[in-house]
Design a protein around this motif. Structure first.
Motif, PDB file in Angstrom:
ATOM      1  N   VAL A 176      -4.364  -2.130  -2.158  1.00 51.98           N
ATOM      2  CA  VAL A 176      -3.743  -3.019  -1.175  1.00 51.98           C
ATOM      3  C   VAL A 176      -2.225  -3.031  -1.373  1.00 51.98           C
ATOM      4  N   LEU A 177      -1.803  -3.153  -2.632  1.00 49.70           N
ATOM      5  CA  LEU A 177      -0.366  -3.228  -2.931  1.00 49.70           C
ATOM      6  C   LEU A 177       0.313  -1.863  -2.801  1.00 49.70           C
ATOM      7  N   ILE A 178      -0.432  -0.799  -3.049  1.00 51.57           N
ATOM      8  CA  ILE A 178       0.100   0.551  -2.815  1.00 51.57           C
ATOM      9  C   ILE A 178       0.359   0.735  -1.325  1.00 51.57           C
ATOM     10  N   ASP A 179      -0.614   0.311  -0.499  1.00 49.52           N
ATOM     11  CA  ASP A 179      -0.469   0.429   0.956  1.00 49.52           C
ATOM     12  C   ASP A 179       0.687  -0.410   1.483  1.00 49.52           C
ATOM     13  N   GLU A 180       1.019  -1.497   0.786  1.00 52.66           N
ATOM     14  CA  GLU A 180       2.152  -2.340   1.174  1.00 52.66           C
ATOM     15  C   GLU A 180       3.478  -1.779   0.665  1.00 52.66           C
ATOM     16  N   GLY A 181       3.423  -0.684  -0.109  1.00 57.09           N
ATOM     17  CA  GLY A 181       4.643  -0.067  -0.620  1.00 57.09           C
ATOM     18  C   GLY A 181       5.195  -0.736  -1.869  1.00 57.09           C
ATOM     19  N   LEU A 182       4.378  -1.552  -2.541  1.00 56.55           N
ATOM     20  CA  LEU A 182       4.854  -2.261  -3.726  1.00 56.55           C
ATOM     21  C   LEU A 182       4.587  -1.508  -5.016  1.00 56.55           C
ATOM     22  N   LEU A 183       3.553  -0.675  -5.022  1.00 57.88           N
ATOM     23  CA  LEU A 183       3.159   0.050  -6.234  1.00 57.88           C
ATOM     24  C   LEU A 183       3.062   1.540  -5.958  1.00 57.88           C
ATOM     25  N   ASN A 184       3.230   2.323  -7.029  1.00 53.12           N
ATOM     26  CA  ASN A 184       3.071   3.775  -6.945  1.00 53.12           C
ATOM     27  C   ASN A 184       2.293   4.247  -8.171  1.00 53.12           C
ATOM     28  N   PRO A 185       1.071   4.758  -7.953  1.00 48.81           N
ATOM     29  CA  PRO A 185       0.315   5.288  -9.090  1.00 48.81           C
ATOM     30  C   PRO A 185       0.834   6.675  -9.465  1.00 48.81           C
TER      31      PRO A 185
END
Length: 108
Positions: free
Chosen positions: A53-62
Protein backbone atom coordinates in the motif's frame (compact mmCIF):
# COMPACT_ATOMS: atom_id res chain seq x y z
CA UNK A 1 -16.47 -3.72 14.87
CA UNK A 2 -13.35 -4.13 12.71
CA UNK A 3 -12.06 -1.03 10.96
CA UNK A 4 -10.86 -2.88 7.88
CA UNK A 5 -8.43 -5.55 6.74
CA UNK A 6 -5.48 -6.11 9.06
CA UNK A 7 -2.97 -5.16 6.35
CA UNK A 8 -4.76 -1.80 5.93
CA UNK A 9 -4.61 -1.17 9.68
CA UNK A 10 -0.87 -1.87 9.59
CA UNK A 11 -0.39 0.34 6.52
CA UNK A 12 -2.25 3.16 8.27
CA UNK A 13 -0.09 2.77 11.38
CA UNK A 14 3.14 2.65 9.37
CA UNK A 15 2.02 5.79 7.49
CA UNK A 16 1.31 7.51 10.81
CA UNK A 17 4.74 6.51 12.09
CA UNK A 18 6.39 7.80 8.91
CA UNK A 19 4.57 11.11 9.26
CA UNK A 20 5.72 11.26 12.87
CA UNK A 21 9.35 11.04 11.82
CA UNK A 22 10.10 7.57 13.18
CA UNK A 23 11.84 6.68 9.92
CA UNK A 24 13.28 9.62 7.94
CA UNK A 25 13.61 9.52 4.16
CA UNK A 26 16.48 7.23 3.18
CA UNK A 27 16.22 4.92 6.19
CA UNK A 28 15.13 1.30 6.10
CA UNK A 29 12.03 0.01 7.79
CA UNK A 30 12.48 -2.89 10.18
CA UNK A 31 12.47 -6.29 8.46
CA UNK A 32 9.23 -8.10 7.74
CA UNK A 33 9.78 -10.65 10.52
CA UNK A 34 10.32 -7.83 13.04
CA UNK A 35 7.16 -6.08 11.86
CA UNK A 36 5.25 -9.37 12.03
CA UNK A 37 6.21 -9.69 15.66
CA UNK A 38 5.51 -6.04 16.42
CA UNK A 39 2.04 -6.17 14.87
CA UNK A 40 1.36 -9.70 16.14
CA UNK A 41 0.54 -11.22 12.74
CA UNK A 42 1.42 -14.78 11.82
CA UNK A 43 1.62 -14.44 8.03
CA UNK A 44 4.32 -12.39 6.36
CA UNK A 45 1.94 -11.61 3.50
CA UNK A 46 -0.08 -9.33 5.80
CA UNK A 47 2.98 -7.14 6.37
CA UNK A 48 3.91 -7.35 2.69
CA UNK A 49 0.43 -6.19 1.71
CA UNK A 50 0.71 -3.28 4.15
CA UNK A 51 4.06 -2.31 2.67
CA UNK A 52 2.61 -2.65 -0.86
CA UNK A 53 0.00 0.00 0.00
CA UNK A 54 2.78 2.42 0.98
CA UNK A 55 4.90 1.44 -2.03
CA UNK A 56 1.93 2.24 -4.29
CA UNK A 57 1.63 5.62 -2.54
CA UNK A 58 5.29 6.33 -3.36
CA UNK A 59 6.41 6.31 0.28
CA UNK A 60 8.53 3.14 0.26
CA UNK A 61 10.92 1.43 -2.13
CA UNK A 62 11.85 -2.23 -1.68
CA UNK A 63 15.42 -3.10 -2.65
CA UNK A 64 16.04 -6.80 -3.22
CA UNK A 65 18.32 -8.22 -0.55
CA UNK A 66 18.71 -4.88 1.27
CA UNK A 67 15.31 -3.98 2.71
CA UNK A 68 12.49 -1.53 2.24
CA UNK A 69 13.50 2.12 2.29
CA UNK A 70 11.56 5.31 2.95
CA UNK A 71 11.49 7.42 -0.21
CA UNK A 72 8.95 10.08 0.84
CA UNK A 73 6.87 11.15 3.78
CA UNK A 74 3.07 11.16 3.73
CA UNK A 75 1.44 14.45 2.80
CA UNK A 76 -0.08 16.40 5.70
CA UNK A 77 -3.53 15.05 6.46
CA UNK A 78 -2.75 11.59 5.07
CA UNK A 79 -3.48 10.18 1.65
CA UNK A 80 -6.12 11.87 -0.48
CA UNK A 81 -9.69 10.69 -0.21
CA UNK A 82 -11.29 9.07 -3.23
CA UNK A 83 -13.27 12.26 -3.84
CA UNK A 84 -10.07 14.37 -3.76
CA UNK A 85 -8.24 11.95 -6.06
CA UNK A 86 -11.13 11.94 -8.54
CA UNK A 87 -11.24 15.73 -8.46
CA UNK A 88 -7.52 15.92 -9.22
CA UNK A 89 -7.96 13.40 -12.02
CA UNK A 90 -10.83 15.43 -13.47
CA UNK A 91 -8.67 18.57 -13.55
CA UNK A 92 -5.79 16.65 -15.16
CA UNK A 93 -8.13 15.26 -17.81
CA UNK A 94 -9.46 18.75 -18.58
CA UNK A 95 -5.88 20.04 -19.06
CA UNK A 96 -5.12 17.05 -21.28
CA UNK A 97 -8.22 17.70 -23.38
CA UNK A 98 -7.22 21.35 -23.85
CA UNK A 99 -3.72 20.29 -24.96
CA UNK A 100 -5.13 17.68 -27.36
CA UNK A 101 -7.51 20.24 -28.85
CA UNK A 102 -4.55 22.57 -29.52
CA UNK A 103 -2.61 19.78 -31.22
CA UNK A 104 -5.60 18.80 -33.34
CA UNK A 105 -6.11 22.41 -34.47
CA UNK A 106 -2.51 22.53 -35.67
CA UNK A 107 -2.96 19.28 -37.62
CA UNK A 108 -5.98 20.56 -39.54
Amino acid sequence: MASGPRYQEIADDLRRRLAGGEWPVGTALPGISELQEEYNVAGLNTVRQAQRVLIDEGLLNPVQGRGTFVTALPPPGGPPTLKQALGELRVALMHTQVALDRVMRHLD
